[in-house]
Design an enzyme around this catalytic site. Structure first.
Site, mmCIF file in Angstrom:
data_model
loop_
_atom_site.group_PDB
_atom_site.id
_atom_site.type_symbol
_atom_site.label_atom_id
_atom_site.label_comp_id
_atom_site.label_asym_id
_atom_site.label_seq_id
_atom_site.Cartn_x
_atom_site.Cartn_y
_atom_site.Cartn_z
ATOM 1 N N SER A 1 4.208 -6.598 6.735
ATOM 2 C CA SER A 1 3.479 -7.650 6.506
ATOM 3 C C SER A 1 3.690 -8.127 4.806
ATOM 4 C CB SER A 1 1.914 -7.602 6.928
ATOM 5 O OG SER A 1 2.170 -7.434 8.320
ATOM 6 N N HIS B 1 -6.433 -16.895 11.005
ATOM 7 C CA HIS B 1 -6.150 -17.881 10.251
ATOM 8 C C HIS B 1 -6.249 -19.176 10.621
ATOM 9 C CE1 HIS B 1 -4.374 -19.874 6.862
ATOM 10 N NE2 HIS B 1 -4.254 -18.754 6.068
ATOM 11 N N ALA C 1 0.980 -1.174 -0.153
ATOM 12 C CA ALA C 1 -0.048 -0.043 0.091
ATOM 13 C C ALA C 1 0.814 0.974 -0.127
ATOM 14 C CB ALA C 1 -0.794 -0.068 1.050
ATOM 15 N N HIS D 1 -4.539 -13.269 12.445
ATOM 16 C CA HIS D 1 -3.874 -13.025 11.040
ATOM 17 C C HIS D 1 -4.281 -11.674 10.254
ATOM 18 C CE1 HIS D 1 -2.081 -14.269 7.100
ATOM 19 N NE2 HIS D 1 -3.490 -13.988 6.348
ATOM 20 N N LYS E 1 9.151 1.744 10.134
ATOM 21 C CA LYS E 1 9.422 1.473 11.533
ATOM 22 C C LYS E 1 10.633 0.780 11.480
ATOM 23 C CE LYS E 1 6.699 -0.589 14.613
ATOM 24 N NZ LYS E 1 5.800 -1.111 15.405
#
Length: 565
Positions: A60, A257, A33, A367, A53
């Site tokens: 992810s 998940h 993104a 998840h 960071k």
């Protein structure tokens, strides 16, 4: 009822900025993104700054195994992808948002390919597509077998590093937004404060003045004891948006998940994911006695939507008293495993399990969060100058349960949309106002108890009693004031802010819908809960209000809203 809510930090205690810089747009986060937004904005605005960071590849995106979903195959259509997405979302999706995702998705994926992303292909040279839970078509494009996210991240980083007009600051924690008024008196984003660890001349806390911020900071998996999310996923973006007055929506819809490798009762933090694509290629779930317990539970059996499979696993675990179930993929064979799932194979073997000859122990773990900073169809939040995309955002595309492999597509599609509208909406520079929000900081040592409380009280199985007890513990943790200002305490403060809001909305939603499972309200209730819980924060307190879905007759459910105690 839980004890009176302790005040949370209105802003995080931090040293005064020791340095200042400027950028037209600051993007917080460096996954699909964030980097998509940066690449598309760089030629449209004066200066783009990406802050992350950790290092650029640490979020992810690189951990996404299965792939990215889009109607790219012969015979597949956006309309079919839309239907599968809506079914998985359990009546909580925004239809317009879903239609944007599935119709703009194919072109967005083709642009990723043009950028240099090397997806897998068949022997005939066609894009190789597979199937995952909830999909009725093979529409998951993958790379490196099971390393799709890593390949997408590689391609995006290479493009960003080749673009001299994108500045990057790594090892930079976004602390808080700076707010200011424009000439009309409207309050909006004036910048943000960062804590940087040894990045050239910048070190420690500083301020970036800007005209817009794009949050692309991911989720908050570390709020639970076990998660597939990396260590950086501590909800920083959602928490700072809340503290600045933005609305956060649908936090109770946390997807667990179903097939995360079980490493034992004492394992904490990021756990190994066994991709849904393994089941898409023919693996199936069994209990200790070898029973294929998904048969008869859903028409898609082992490829049912994730909430259905996670609940079935948990139910069988409760019925049998076992801490996990098993995934049987032995029949796929060594050659197939090594070609199609080399990363998962190596990871499992590193933990002493060989999927070629062994059953894989699996149990649900946190998840993905379907909720986040509430945005419109172009990524705008309700705070002027603040945009959001990816897991940190909630456009309504995922509803109550994200369809497998729609996450990478979400960040890709909606960052493209932000980049179309933001340049024309850049307003004047706002001068940061004096920050009157009460500062505070929660001790980093409170994190373990916070995670254990959220796992046991607000995890896969929820009830009024458990959520109320959890809210009591969280209220107590809010009183644990940090004695030192450090990153662990900043992150723990963010986690507590999110945990408090999540627990509140999970208590208020007295039904079972998608990934939100209430033991004491086992059925979906469209009469009362066809809509969303919006959370806002003021003076260190969070409050939730129910917003009926536009498709719902207001006379059927609450109209004035449900305000949390």
């Amino acid at each position: 009822m839980p004890q009176d809510q302790q005040r949370l930090p209105g802003r995080l205690t931090a040293p005064s900025p020791g340095w200042t810089t400027r950028a037209d747009v600051v993007i917080v986060g460096s996954g699909i993104a964030g980097l998509t937004a940066a690449l598309r904005l760089r030629k449209e605005v004066g200066k783009v700054l990406v802050v992350t960071k950790d290092v650029l590849a640490a979020g992810s995106t690189q951990w996404a195994q299965g792939g990215i979903a889009a109607a790219l195959g012969d015979g597949d259509t956006p309309e079919e992808h839309e239907l599968d997405t809506l079914v998985a979302g359990a009546g909580a999706c925004d239809l317009d948002s879903v239609r944007i995702l599935v119709n703009e998705g194919p072109e967005a994926v083709r642009e990723l390919i043009a950028l240099g992303t090397n997806f897998d292909h068949t022997a005939d040279g066609e894009l190789s597509l597979t199937r995952e839970g909830g999909h009725h078509r093979d529409r998951i494009a993958h790379a490196g077998g099971d390393a799709t996210g890593a390949e997408i991240q590689r391609a995006l980083i290479a493009a960003v590093q080749a673009a001299p007009d994108i500045e990057v600051i790594q090892h930079a924690l976004a602390v808080d937004l700076l707010l200011g008024e424009d000439s009309s008196g409207a309050t909006g984003v004036a910048g943000l404060t960062l804590h940087v660890i040894g990045e050239g001349e910048r070190d420690g806390v500083g301020a970036v003045l800007c005209r817009a911020v794009v949050l692309a900071s991911g989720g908050f998996g570390q709020v639970f004891s076990q998660t597939t999310n990396p260590a950086v996923s501590t909800g920083d973006g959602m928490a700072l948006a809340l503290r600045a007055g933005a609305t956060v929506r649908d936090l109770e819809f946390v997807q667990f998940h179903p097939t995360v490798m079980y490493l034992g009762p004492d394992s904490r933090g990021q756990q190994p994911l066994i991709s849904e694509a393994v089941r898409g290629e023919g693996a199936f779930l069994v209990d200790d006695d070898g029973n294929r317990f998904m048969q008869g539970v859903h028409e898609l059996a082992d490829l049912a939507p994730r909430d259905v499979v996670a609940k079935a696993i948990m139910k069988r675990m409760l019925d049998t008293g076992r801490p996990h179930m098993w995934l049987d993929a032995r029949h796929l064979g060594a050659e197939f495993w090594e070609r199609r799932f080399p990363t998962i194979l190596a990871t499992a073997r590193s933990h002493g399990v060989d999927p070629v000859v062994d059953l894989i122990p699996v149990a649900p773990a946190c998840h993905y969060v379907s909720g986040g900073v509430h945005t419109d169809l172009d990524g705008r939040s309700d705070l002027p100058g603040l945009y959001a995309s990816g897991e940190v955002a909630c456009s309504g595309v995922h509803g109550a349960n994200r369809l497998a492999s729609n996450s990478l597509l979400d960040g890709l599609v909606f960052s493209r949309r932000i980049a179309k509208v933001l340049p024309g909406e850049l307003g004047e520079w706002r001068e940061p106002s004096a920050d009157e929000r009460a500062p505070g900081l929660i001790a980093g040592a409170a994190r373990k108890e916070l995670q254990e409380t959220m796992t046991s009280r607000a995890g896969v199985l929820r009830s009024a009693a458990g959520l109320t007890a959890g809210a009591d513990v969280l209220a107590g943790l809010a009183g644990r004031v940090a004695t030192a200002v450090d990153q662990e305490s900043w992150e723990t403060s963010n986690l507590l802010t999110i945990a408090t809001a999540l627990t509140m909305t999970a208590r208020l939603r007295q039904e079972t819908r998608g990934s939100h499972w209430r033991e004491d309200f086992a059925e979906r209730d469209d009469d009362l809960y066809a809509g969303h819980f919006d959370v806002r924060m003021a003076d260190g307190a969070v409050a939730a209000e129910f917003v009926p879905s536009p498709q719902t007759d207001p006379s059927v459910g609450p109209v004035a809203g449900v305000v949390a105690p």
